[in-house]
Design a protein around this motif. Structure first.
Motif, PDB file in Angstrom:
ATOM      1  N   LEU A 291      45.668  20.312  14.164  1.00 16.16           N
ATOM      2  CA  LEU A 291      44.365  20.908  13.886  1.00 16.16           C
ATOM      3  C   LEU A 291      43.575  19.903  13.056  1.00 16.16           C
ATOM      4  O   LEU A 291      43.624  19.899  11.823  1.00 16.16           O
ATOM      5  N   SER A 292      42.873  19.021  13.732  1.00 18.09           N
ATOM      6  CA  SER A 292      42.120  17.972  13.054  1.00 18.09           C
ATOM      7  C   SER A 292      40.787  17.781  13.753  1.00 18.09           C
ATOM      8  O   SER A 292      40.562  18.301  14.859  1.00 18.09           O
ATOM      9  N   LYS A 293      39.901  17.012  13.124  1.00 12.85           N
ATOM     10  CA  LYS A 293      38.585  16.784  13.710  1.00 12.85           C
ATOM     11  C   LYS A 293      38.668  15.924  14.966  1.00 12.85           C
ATOM     12  O   LYS A 293      37.702  15.871  15.737  1.00 12.85           O
ATOM     13  N   ARG A 294      39.801  15.278  15.180  1.00 10.60           N
ATOM     14  CA  ARG A 294      39.980  14.455  16.385  1.00 10.60           C
ATOM     15  C   ARG A 294      40.810  15.155  17.453  1.00 10.60           C
ATOM     16  O   ARG A 294      41.083  14.585  18.508  1.00 10.60           O
ATOM     17  N   ALA A 295      41.219  16.391  17.183  1.00  9.83           N
ATOM     18  CA  ALA A 295      42.100  17.093  18.112  1.00  9.83           C
ATOM     19  C   ALA A 295      41.381  17.438  19.410  1.00  9.83           C
ATOM     20  O   ALA A 295      40.173  17.707  19.430  1.00  9.83           O
ATOM     21  N   THR A 296      42.122  17.406  20.487  1.00 18.48           N
ATOM     22  CA  THR A 296      41.616  17.886  21.779  1.00 18.48           C
ATOM     23  C   THR A 296      42.441  19.096  22.183  1.00 18.48           C
ATOM     24  O   THR A 296      43.527  19.329  21.664  1.00 18.48           O
ATOM     25  N   GLY A 297      41.920  19.868  23.092  1.00 14.92           N
ATOM     26  CA  GLY A 297      42.660  21.030  23.556  1.00 14.92           C
ATOM     27  C   GLY A 297      42.269  22.302  22.822  1.00 14.92           C
ATOM     28  O   GLY A 297      41.411  22.305  21.934  1.00 14.92           O
ATOM     29  N   VAL A 298      42.913  23.385  23.205  1.00 16.73           N
ATOM     30  CA  VAL A 298      42.582  24.706  22.671  1.00 16.73           C
ATOM     31  C   VAL A 298      43.853  25.415  22.207  1.00 16.73           C
ATOM     32  O   VAL A 298      44.975  25.008  22.533  1.00 16.73           O
ATOM     33  N   PHE A 299      43.660  26.475  21.443  1.00 17.29           N
ATOM     34  CA  PHE A 299      44.784  27.310  21.037  1.00 17.29           C
ATOM     35  C   PHE A 299      45.280  28.104  22.241  1.00 17.29           C
ATOM     36  O   PHE A 299      44.487  28.651  23.007  1.00 17.29           O
ATOM     37  N   GLU A 300      46.601  28.134  22.376  1.00 18.22           N
ATOM     38  CA  GLU A 300      47.207  28.852  23.492  1.00 18.22           C
ATOM     39  C   GLU A 300      48.245  29.841  22.979  1.00 18.22           C
ATOM     40  O   GLU A 300      48.764  29.712  21.866  1.00 18.22           O
ATOM     41  N   GLU A 301      48.527  30.817  23.806  1.00 19.51           N
ATOM     42  CA  GLU A 301      49.528  31.826  23.450  1.00 19.51           C
ATOM     43  C   GLU A 301      50.864  31.168  23.107  1.00 19.51           C
ATOM     44  O   GLU A 301      51.303  30.237  23.785  1.00 19.51           O
ATOM     45  N   ASN A 302      51.480  31.648  22.031  1.00 21.13           N
ATOM     46  CA  ASN A 302      52.802  31.186  21.573  1.00 21.13           C
ATOM     47  C   ASN A 302      52.799  29.787  20.969  1.00 21.13           C
ATOM     48  O   ASN A 302      53.859  29.183  20.827  1.00 21.13           O
ATOM     49  N   MET A 303      51.637  29.282  20.598  1.00 21.00           N
ATOM     50  CA  MET A 303      51.606  28.096  19.744  1.00 21.00           C
ATOM     51  C   MET A 303      51.969  28.522  18.321  1.00 21.00           C
ATOM     52  O   MET A 303      51.627  29.629  17.890  1.00 21.00           O
ATOM     53  N   VAL A 304      52.650  27.640  17.604  1.00 21.94           N
ATOM     54  CA  VAL A 304      52.963  27.874  16.194  1.00 21.94           C
ATOM     55  C   VAL A 304      52.477  26.659  15.404  1.00 21.94           C
ATOM     56  O   VAL A 304      52.757  25.521  15.783  1.00 21.94           O
ATOM     57  N   PHE A 305      51.769  26.910  14.312  1.00 18.36           N
ATOM     58  CA  PHE A 305      51.133  25.823  13.580  1.00 18.36           C
ATOM     59  C   PHE A 305      50.876  26.254  12.141  1.00 18.36           C
ATOM     60  O   PHE A 305      51.039  27.428  11.784  1.00 18.36           O
ATOM     61  N   THR A 306      50.471  25.295  11.323  1.00 18.62           N
ATOM     62  CA  THR A 306      50.131  25.597   9.938  1.00 18.62           C
ATOM     63  C   THR A 306      48.622  25.639   9.753  1.00 18.62           C
ATOM     64  O   THR A 306      47.871  25.018  10.511  1.00 18.62           O
ATOM     65  N   ILE A 307      48.193  26.371   8.745  1.00 15.14           N
ATOM     66  CA  ILE A 307      46.832  26.315   8.230  1.00 15.14           C
ATOM     67  C   ILE A 307      46.979  25.969   6.760  1.00 15.14           C
ATOM     68  O   ILE A 307      47.540  26.754   5.991  1.00 15.14           O
ATOM     69  N   GLU A 308      46.501  24.782   6.358  1.00 14.95           N
ATOM     70  CA  GLU A 308      46.797  24.308   5.004  1.00 14.95           C
ATOM     71  C   GLU A 308      45.637  23.537   4.367  1.00 14.95           C
ATOM     72  O   GLU A 308      45.742  22.338   4.102  1.00 14.95           O
ATOM     73  N   PRO A 309      44.537  24.213   4.111  1.00 13.81           N
ATOM     74  CA  PRO A 309      43.465  23.538   3.392  1.00 13.81           C
ATOM     75  C   PRO A 309      43.896  23.175   1.975  1.00 13.81           C
ATOM     76  O   PRO A 309      44.765  23.835   1.392  1.00 13.81           O
ATOM     77  N   GLY A 310      43.291  22.134   1.440  1.00 12.12           N
ATOM     78  CA  GLY A 310      43.615  21.720   0.084  1.00 12.12           C
ATOM     79  C   GLY A 310      42.490  20.889  -0.509  1.00 12.12           C
ATOM     80  O   GLY A 310      41.646  20.350   0.220  1.00 12.12           O
ATOM     81  N   VAL A 311      42.474  20.814  -1.821  1.00 16.03           N
ATOM     82  CA  VAL A 311      41.541  19.928  -2.529  1.00 16.03           C
ATOM     83  C   VAL A 311      42.321  19.182  -3.593  1.00 16.03           C
ATOM     84  O   VAL A 311      43.252  19.725  -4.207  1.00 16.03           O
ATOM     85  N   TYR A 312      41.936  17.921  -3.819  1.00 14.70           N
ATOM     86  CA  TYR A 312      42.719  17.040  -4.680  1.00 14.70           C
ATOM     87  C   TYR A 312      41.790  16.234  -5.584  1.00 14.70           C
ATOM     88  O   TYR A 312      40.899  15.527  -5.091  1.00 14.70           O
ATOM     89  N   PHE A 313      41.995  16.360  -6.881  1.00 18.25           N
ATOM     90  CA  PHE A 313      41.190  15.661  -7.868  1.00 18.25           C
ATOM     91  C   PHE A 313      42.078  14.653  -8.593  1.00 18.25           C
ATOM     92  O   PHE A 313      42.945  15.042  -9.388  1.00 18.25           O
ATOM     93  N   ASP A 314      41.858  13.395  -8.275  1.00 18.90           N
ATOM     94  CA  ASP A 314      42.698  12.330  -8.811  1.00 18.90           C
ATOM     95  C   ASP A 314      42.752  12.374 -10.339  1.00 18.90           C
ATOM     96  O   ASP A 314      41.717  12.434 -11.011  1.00 18.90           O
ATOM     97  N   GLY A 315      43.976  12.364 -10.862  1.00 12.99           N
ATOM     98  CA  GLY A 315      44.169  12.367 -12.303  1.00 12.99           C
ATOM     99  C   GLY A 315      44.041  13.734 -12.945  1.00 12.99           C
ATOM    100  O   GLY A 315      44.240  13.869 -14.161  1.00 12.99           O
ATOM    101  N   GLU A 316      43.727  14.790 -12.148  1.00 10.93           N
ATOM    102  CA  GLU A 316      43.564  16.130 -12.710  1.00 10.93           C
ATOM    103  C   GLU A 316      44.559  17.125 -12.123  1.00 10.93           C
ATOM    104  O   GLU A 316      45.551  17.483 -12.753  1.00 10.93           O
ATOM    105  N   PHE A 317      44.307  17.547 -10.894  1.00 15.08           N
ATOM    106  CA  PHE A 317      45.163  18.543 -10.258  1.00 15.08           C
ATOM    107  C   PHE A 317      44.916  18.548  -8.755  1.00 15.08           C
ATOM    108  O   PHE A 317      43.952  17.941  -8.257  1.00 15.08           O
ATOM    109  N   GLY A 318      45.754  19.253  -8.043  1.00 10.51           N
ATOM    110  CA  GLY A 318      45.582  19.464  -6.612  1.00 10.51           C
ATOM    111  C   GLY A 318      45.938  20.899  -6.277  1.00 10.51           C
ATOM    112  O   GLY A 318      46.751  21.527  -6.967  1.00 10.51           O
TER     113      GLY A 318
END
Length: 348
Positions: A291-318
């Motif tokens: 699941l990326s901005k360069r991905a091709t294709g579509v979601f199909e039945e019985n696909m299994v995948f992650t959804i993992e948004p995140g934010v990262y601040f160098d030297g502070e926290f993630g």
């Protein structure tokens, strides 16, 4: 399962990768070759031959003794195969040079192999669901063991022991435990850093059941979080849900990633989301679909995948919040049941 390759007369696949051999045959040994054409033959040397032959008894897959590479060459010639597909991601240059002596067309079969594996059978999804159930139980227990000066490695070791006690075969990957500023590194290497008051705790882990993986990331806070952390945490949690709600059978893979970034942009956090939204999960912890901005294709039945948004601040926290998800009856099904609300652990 090898019939899913839909091979024509004269075509075959020669697989050396352990996971592909296991996927198509059910055989889990370190070395071997699987030749798939209109039929299938599993080549293994004397160390594994008896065990493999016994396991394949009654299977349409034949077992053959691998003496040297000529064993495979003779079988290819006997079947009059003219085209052999290889997994280019696992085939070495040395292997490719040997295969060129077979006098057949060698073609890249990686894309088709990945497409076949990304659509899961019921027993595969059931195995992943069980792995998710186990890892969630273990992760849910983590706030109870957190204390001042506990190290990242101590938490990781606890997770590894607990998943075995709960019936898993082991970890899907080396657990990531990251305290404070270490959490700003998405793939931080877990170490001996002790936990201090007023630090976040990011934990990315998973376990294996019947060879199939689970993947989960949760972020906690030890002490009193600043308003910036709380705001960012809620934004990531909402992004996780927004992306989830955008997905259905037939929707484009890259759209989910784009929607997540657009939502984070409302909080001026888009630039701090430095990786793709998710990846497929199965026998491997990272596989198609991506699941990326360069991905091709579509979601199909019985696909299994992650959804993992995140934010990262160098030297502070993630902050990262990751679920494992399956497409069932055309809709996404989350394989965890926790609320994902921020858990603040008070120092004792």
């Amino acid at each position: 399962m090898y019939q899913k390759l839909n091979l024509q007369s004269g075509e075959g696949y020669l697989l050396t990768d352990k996971l592909y051999r296991k996927y198509f045959s059910g055989i889990d040994v370190d070395e071997g070759y699987l030749l798939i054409s209109q039929t299938a033959t599993y080549f293994t040397d004397a160390r594994y031959f008896s065990a493999v032959k016994e396991k394949l008894d009654g299977s349409p897959i034949k077992c053959a003794l691998f003496e040297n590479i000529d064993s495979i060459k003779r079988q290819i010639q006997a079947q009059n195969l003219t085209t052999i597909y290889l997994d280019y991601e696992s085939t070495t240059l040395a292997q490719n040079e040997i295969y060129q002596t077979f006098n057949v067309w060698l073609k890249n079969g990686t894309d088709n192999l990945q497409k076949v594996r990304q659509i899961k059978k019921d027993f595969e999804i059931q195995s992943i669901e069980k792995a998710c159930e186990i890892i969630q139980k273990v992760v849910n227990s983590l706030p109870n063991i957190v204390r001042a000066n506990i190290t990242e490695k101590e938490i990781a070791d606890y997770i590894e022991k607990q998943v075995i006690l709960e019936g898993a075969e082991g970890l899907s990957f080396d657990t990531i435990v990251a305290f404070g500023k270490h959490a700003a590194v998405p793939h931080h290497q877990t170490g001996d850093t002790p936990l201090k008051e007023n630090e976040c705790i990011l934990i990315d882990t998973g376990c294996v059941v019947n060879g199939y993986c689970s993947d989960i990331t949760r972020t906690y806070f030890y002490g009193k979080p600043q308003e910036k952390f709380i705001t960012c945490y809620n934004a990531v949690k909402e992004t996780n849900q927004i992306a989830f709600d955008s997905i259905e059978k037939g929707s484009k893979l890259f759209d989910a990633d784009n929607i997540a970034r657009q939502y984070l942009d409302k909080f001026s956090l888009k630039e701090y989301f430095t990786h793709s939204l998710g990846h497929g999960v199965g026998l491997a912890i990272h596989e198609q679909p991506y699941l990326s901005k360069r991905a091709t294709g579509v979601f199909e039945e019985n696909m299994v995948f992650t959804i993992e948004p995140g934010v990262y601040f160098d030297g502070e926290f993630g902050i990262r919040i990751e679920d494992t998800v399956a497409i069932k009856d055309g809709k996404p099904k989350r394989l965890y049941s926790d609320s994902k609300e921020l858990i603040i652990i008070q120092p004792k």
